[in-house]
Design an enzyme around this catalytic site. Structure first.
Site, PDB file in Angstrom:
ATOM      1  N   GLY A  16       0.612  -1.256   0.034  1.00 30.46           N
ATOM      2  CA  GLY A  16      -0.043  -0.112  -0.102  1.00 30.46           C
ATOM      3  C   GLY A  16       0.682   1.391   0.178  1.00 30.46           C
ATOM      4  N   ARG A  77       1.344  -5.005  -5.779  1.00 36.17           N
ATOM      5  CA  ARG A  77       1.266  -6.159  -5.211  1.00 36.17           C
ATOM      6  C   ARG A  77       1.628  -7.123  -6.122  1.00 36.17           C
ATOM      7  NH1 ARG A  77      -2.503  -3.347  -1.953  1.00 36.17           N
ATOM      8  NH2 ARG A  77      -1.674  -3.242   0.195  1.00 36.17           N
ATOM      9  N   ASP A 108       4.263  -4.834   6.358  1.00 37.66           N
ATOM     10  CA  ASP A 108       4.807  -6.131   6.962  1.00 37.66           C
ATOM     11  C   ASP A 108       4.905  -7.059   5.782  1.00 37.66           C
ATOM     12  OD1 ASP A 108       2.011  -5.901   7.201  1.00 37.66           O
ATOM     13  OD2 ASP A 108       2.060  -7.794   8.193  1.00 37.66           O
ATOM     14  N   THR A 131       3.518   3.026   5.885  1.00 39.60           N
ATOM     15  CA  THR A 131       2.172   2.449   5.880  1.00 39.60           C
ATOM     16  C   THR A 131       1.598   3.598   6.813  1.00 39.60           C
ATOM     17  OG1 THR A 131       0.947   0.836   6.971  1.00 39.60           O
ATOM     18  CG2 THR A 131       3.226   0.712   7.714  1.00 39.60           C
ATOM     19  N   ASP A 133      -0.787   2.939   8.570  1.00 36.62           N
ATOM     20  CA  ASP A 133      -1.798   2.130   9.726  1.00 36.62           C
ATOM     21  C   ASP A 133      -0.866   2.243  11.119  1.00 36.62           C
ATOM     22  OD1 ASP A 133      -3.935   1.425   8.518  1.00 36.62           O
ATOM     23  OD2 ASP A 133      -3.101  -0.404   7.735  1.00 36.62           O
ATOM     24  N   ASP A 135       1.168   0.293  12.483  1.00 38.01           N
ATOM     25  CA  ASP A 135       1.014  -0.935  13.259  1.00 38.01           C
ATOM     26  C   ASP A 135       2.333  -1.959  13.114  1.00 38.01           C
ATOM     27  OD1 ASP A 135       0.523  -1.361  10.560  1.00 38.01           O
ATOM     28  OD2 ASP A 135      -1.072  -2.717  11.038  1.00 38.01           O
ATOM     29  N   ARG A 177      -7.746  -1.714   8.697  1.00 35.33           N
ATOM     30  CA  ARG A 177      -8.479  -2.935   8.693  1.00 35.33           C
ATOM     31  C   ARG A 177      -8.150  -3.765   9.968  1.00 35.33           C
ATOM     32  NH1 ARG A 177      -7.366  -4.238   3.006  1.00 35.33           N
ATOM     33  NH2 ARG A 177      -8.459  -2.447   2.663  1.00 35.33           N
TER      34      ARG A 177
END
Ligand code: ADP
Length: 328
Positions: A16, A77, A108, A131, A133, A135, A177
């Site tokens: 992403g 991807r 990741d 990213t 996120d 995370d 997500r």
């Protein structure tokens, strides 16, 4: 595995996209050139690696990109990279060009690919977290999070104006997500009454009770920020459940979607991207191979790349308590 001294490096963005990736590319290219390395830009992540879509970068190739969202190297991807044959093709393309070090800017998933690649071939990889996120274990920041959360805050503030004018309950869905950081940070920063995140089980009855209690106190405006991956599965589902329980209430939803990924990176994202990009090249030169370059407590933090996995379920109780108290 015996590694050569690093003289030519490749850089790619994968998975992403996130705002600030360009600032990281710029830092890798310019630090590499400063040290006399040849720097190769690999297009579309592992896809371009396999297809040999690779170009030599100069200092000017990264001029005027620090303020741009997206990634000039594009991202993708790539199914073929899951297979040994695909990774071998990528290796051969690098070998032919003499590239003997790689910097991977991604999430990741991209790091899992890099770990596999570095186990099979004699090209060391360095990972940087690009990213939105936030995370990934081993870092307090990921490139793009700050921009995404600021975009969400700006949008939620606007929705709040209209919500206030009409005395409505608004459910706003933000990205996330598997991780609730965008929801948590943007929710606190916009004074949300409730924040629903994947890391915590949602007690819908307690939310209904708090809405009824606020109604009794004539606090009619209520903002609920929901991460797309909360237990219910986002704003639509939460609206449905609340409507069943509160048939008289006017409940609107707004899904922010991809605007959160784009736009000019914030100052913080440009800074961390520059810092991580710079250190990723320094690491390759110092022989710190197959590691992840993060920042913790404002210091560089290096961990084995295979440990840079998703950081699950670590949202602190303190934050949730703050949300509850401040929204009363
Ligand atoms: P992100 O890096 O944002 O988490 P993905 O999970 O989609 O994004 O991963 C990006 C790419 O990394 C995948 O399309 C694939 O090419 C590669 N990749 C991910 N996991 C693996 C794996 N286990 N083995 C090899 N390559 C992988």
């Amino acid at each position: 595995m015996k590694m050569q001294k690093v003289t030519k490096i490749g850089v790619l963005t994968s998975g992403g996209d996130s705002p600030g990736m360009n600032a990281a590319i710029r830092a890798v290219v310019r630090t590499g050139i400063y040290h006399g390395l040849e720097v190769h830009g690999i297009m579309r992540g592992y896809q371009g690696l396999i297809e040999d879509d690779i170009q030599l970068m100069e200092s000017r190739s990264v001029a005027n990109i620090i303020q741009r969202g997206g990634t000039i190297l594009k991202t993708a991807r790539c199914k073929e990279f899951f297979e040994y044959e695909g990774r071998k093709k990528g290796y051969e393309n690098l070998k032919r060009r003499g590239v003997n070090g790689l910097v991977i800017i991604g999430g990741d998933g991209s790091f899992r690919g890099a770990v596999q690649f570095s186990k099979e071939f004699d090209i060391p990889c360095i990972g940087i977290a690009g990213t939105i996120d936030k995370d990934i274990l081993g870092t307090d920041f990921t490139i793009g999070f700050d921009t995404a959360v600021n975009t969400a805050v700006e949008a939620i503030d606007k929705v709040r104006d209209t919500m206030d004018a009409h005395d409505r309950i608004f459910i706003i869905e933000v990205m996330g997500r598997d991780a609730g950081y965008i929801a948590l940070h943007s929710g606190i920063a916009t004074g949300a009454e409730n924040i629903l995140i994947p890391e915590r089980k949602t007690d819908i009855d307690q939310i209904v009770e708090s809405l009824l209690e606020k109604e009794r106190r004539k606090k009619l405006v209520n903002l609920i920020v929901v991460a797309e991956g909360d237990d219910f599965g986002g704003a639509d589902a939460v609206q449905k459940v609340l409507k069943e329980k509160l048939p008289m209430a006017e409940i609107r939803i707004c899904i922010l979607g991809h605007i959160q990924r784009g736009g000019s990176p914030s100052c913080i994202d440009r800074l961390i991207a520059s810092r991580m990009g710079y250190h990723s090249v320094e690491c390759l030169l110092e022989g710190r191979y197959n590691i992840f370059v993060g920042i913790q407590n404002n210091k560089m933090n290096y961990i084995p790349l295979e440990n840079a996995v998703k950081n699950k379920g670590k949202i602190s109780e303190e934050w949730m308590k703050i949300v509850k108290i401040l929204a009363s």
